[in-house]
Design a protein around this motif. Sequence first.
Motif, PDB file in Angstrom:
ATOM      1  N   MET A  34      35.767  23.434  40.231  1.00  0.00           N
ATOM      2  CA  MET A  34      36.086  24.195  40.940  1.00  0.00           C
ATOM      3  C   MET A  34      37.509  25.232  40.454  1.00  0.00           C
ATOM      4  O   MET A  34      38.471  25.705  40.716  1.00  0.00           O
ATOM      5  N   GLN A  35      36.898  25.655  39.080  1.00  0.00           N
ATOM      6  CA  GLN A  35      37.809  26.752  38.691  1.00  0.00           C
ATOM      7  C   GLN A  35      37.050  27.605  38.411  1.00  0.00           C
ATOM      8  O   GLN A  35      36.712  28.069  37.349  1.00  0.00           O
ATOM      9  N   PHE A  36      37.726  29.070  38.079  1.00  0.00           N
ATOM     10  CA  PHE A  36      37.186  30.354  37.807  1.00  0.00           C
ATOM     11  C   PHE A  36      38.212  30.435  36.308  1.00  0.00           C
ATOM     12  O   PHE A  36      39.410  30.182  36.478  1.00  0.00           O
ATOM     13  N   GLY A  66      28.421  24.489  44.975  1.00  0.00           N
ATOM     14  CA  GLY A  66      27.722  26.096  44.543  1.00  0.00           C
ATOM     15  C   GLY A  66      29.170  27.022  44.749  1.00  0.00           C
ATOM     16  O   GLY A  66      30.167  26.594  45.040  1.00  0.00           O
ATOM     17  N   HIS A  67      29.424  28.384  43.433  1.00  0.00           N
ATOM     18  CA  HIS A  67      30.311  29.282  43.643  1.00  0.00           C
ATOM     19  C   HIS A  67      29.618  30.019  43.995  1.00  0.00           C
ATOM     20  O   HIS A  67      29.397  30.694  43.980  1.00  0.00           O
ATOM     21  N   ASN A  68      30.987  31.184  44.580  1.00  0.00           N
ATOM     22  CA  ASN A  68      30.739  32.377  44.717  1.00  0.00           C
ATOM     23  C   ASN A  68      31.573  33.949  44.673  1.00  0.00           C
ATOM     24  O   ASN A  68      33.206  32.982  44.068  1.00  0.00           O
ATOM     25  N   TRP A  69      32.032  34.975  44.822  1.00  0.00           N
ATOM     26  CA  TRP A  69      33.065  35.581  44.294  1.00  0.00           C
ATOM     27  C   TRP A  69      32.854  36.838  45.178  1.00  0.00           C
ATOM     28  O   TRP A  69      32.011  36.720  45.717  1.00  0.00           O
ATOM     29  N   TYR A 131      40.447  37.401  44.985  1.00  0.00           N
ATOM     30  CA  TYR A 131      39.757  37.068  45.190  1.00  0.00           C
ATOM     31  C   TYR A 131      38.969  35.409  44.991  1.00  0.00           C
ATOM     32  O   TYR A 131      39.757  35.324  44.867  1.00  0.00           O
ATOM     33  N   PHE A 132      37.805  35.294  45.919  1.00  0.00           N
ATOM     34  CA  PHE A 132      37.850  33.718  45.213  1.00  0.00           C
ATOM     35  C   PHE A 132      36.949  33.625  45.940  1.00  0.00           C
ATOM     36  O   PHE A 132      35.766  33.905  45.810  1.00  0.00           O
ATOM     37  N   CYS A 133      36.140  32.118  45.922  1.00  0.00           N
ATOM     38  CA  CYS A 133      35.018  31.418  45.832  1.00  0.00           C
ATOM     39  C   CYS A 133      35.468  31.104  47.532  1.00  0.00           C
ATOM     40  O   CYS A 133      36.258  29.962  48.270  1.00  0.00           O
ATOM     41  N   SER A 134      34.270  30.730  48.028  1.00  0.00           N
ATOM     42  CA  SER A 134      34.352  30.926  49.816  1.00  0.00           C
ATOM     43  C   SER A 134      33.212  29.731  50.318  1.00  0.00           C
ATOM     44  O   SER A 134      33.561  28.797  51.633  1.00  0.00           O
ATOM     45  N   HIS A 138      37.308  25.585  48.860  1.00  0.00           N
ATOM     46  CA  HIS A 138      37.436  25.928  46.515  1.00  0.00           C
ATOM     47  C   HIS A 138      38.470  26.821  46.944  1.00  0.00           C
ATOM     48  O   HIS A 138      38.773  26.842  45.585  1.00  0.00           O
ATOM     49  N   PHE A 139      38.359  27.924  48.211  1.00  0.00           N
ATOM     50  CA  PHE A 139      39.123  28.399  47.645  1.00  0.00           C
ATOM     51  C   PHE A 139      40.680  28.230  47.606  1.00  0.00           C
ATOM     52  O   PHE A 139      41.714  29.380  47.504  1.00  0.00           O
ATOM     53  N   ALA A 140      41.273  27.304  47.723  1.00  0.00           N
ATOM     54  CA  ALA A 140      42.612  26.383  46.771  1.00  0.00           C
ATOM     55  C   ALA A 140      42.421  26.604  46.104  1.00  0.00           C
ATOM     56  O   ALA A 140      43.795  27.065  46.052  1.00  0.00           O
ATOM     57  N   LEU A 141      41.668  26.783  45.006  1.00  0.00           N
ATOM     58  CA  LEU A 141      41.480  25.899  43.645  1.00  0.00           C
ATOM     59  C   LEU A 141      41.321  27.530  42.640  1.00  0.00           C
ATOM     60  O   LEU A 141      41.612  28.259  41.982  1.00  0.00           O
ATOM     61  N   MET A 142      40.074  28.261  43.765  1.00  0.00           N
ATOM     62  CA  MET A 142      38.937  29.046  42.849  1.00  0.00           C
ATOM     63  C   MET A 142      39.586  30.492  43.681  1.00  0.00           C
ATOM     64  O   MET A 142      39.004  31.107  44.348  1.00  0.00           O
ATOM     65  N   LYS A 143      40.822  31.286  43.236  1.00  0.00           N
ATOM     66  CA  LYS A 143      41.574  33.057  43.688  1.00  0.00           C
ATOM     67  C   LYS A 143      41.846  33.324  42.227  1.00  0.00           C
ATOM     68  O   LYS A 143      42.537  32.419  41.378  1.00  0.00           O
ATOM     69  N   GLY A 144      42.245  34.347  42.601  1.00  0.00           N
ATOM     70  CA  GLY A 144      42.819  35.253  41.846  1.00  0.00           C
ATOM     71  C   GLY A 144      42.876  36.276  42.039  1.00  0.00           C
ATOM     72  O   GLY A 144      42.743  36.948  43.462  1.00  0.00           O
ATOM     73  N   THR A 145      43.742  37.472  41.517  1.00  0.00           N
ATOM     74  CA  THR A 145      44.252  38.440  42.439  1.00  0.00           C
ATOM     75  C   THR A 145      43.211  39.689  41.820  1.00  0.00           C
ATOM     76  O   THR A 145      43.511  39.791  40.268  1.00  0.00           O
ATOM     77  N   LEU A 146      43.479  40.523  42.554  1.00  0.00           N
ATOM     78  CA  LEU A 146      42.943  42.271  41.971  1.00  0.00           C
ATOM     79  C   LEU A 146      43.458  42.995  41.723  1.00  0.00           C
ATOM     80  O   LEU A 146      44.141  43.725  43.345  1.00  0.00           O
ATOM     81  N   LYS A 147      44.056  43.738  40.845  1.00  0.00           N
ATOM     82  CA  LYS A 147      44.764  45.070  40.673  1.00  0.00           C
ATOM     83  C   LYS A 147      43.910  46.388  40.404  1.00  0.00           C
ATOM     84  O   LYS A 147      43.150  46.473  38.889  1.00  0.00           O
TER      85      LYS A 147
END
Length: 150
Positions: A34-36, A66-69, A131-134, A138-147
């Motif tokens: 569960m990591q991007f 499963g993962h999405n973005w 951005y995150f996995c929904s 998963h969103f608690a660990l799999m998220k980041g920022t888009l700039k």
Amino acid sequence: MMFKKLCVAAILAVASAPVLAAECSVDIAGNDQMQFDKKEITVSKSCKQFTVNLKHPGTLAKNVMGHNWVLTTAADMQATVNDGMAAGLDNDYVKKGDTRVIAHTKVIGGGQSDSVTFDVSKLAAGTDYTYFCSFPGHFALMKGTLKLVD
């Protein structure tokens, strides 16, 4: 003969010069832990469209890991996650017609990949994007920022 050598030298100099074109795509992976593999993505304002290529290098099936973005504003992330859980796997954990979602891939399992391309004009300067996995939880660990950058 000298002119020909000068022309060849000029062409080689131009060909070897650095290319300053914006990178209008990114590769990102989501694994079985569960990591991007990226915490931040930058998008140049000079890009008309931007493509995200999601890969799942793991081995677990999409109904298990499963993962999405998914891309939203930071302010819309939690509500989008909640509505996505209710939408279920058949809808890639994204509520149908959700206008808060700027872009999203389908949910993929181990060994699979998917891409999404969106118009950069949908992004506004000075807005915080996440951005995150929904996939549920998963969103608690799999998220980041888009700039959006110049």
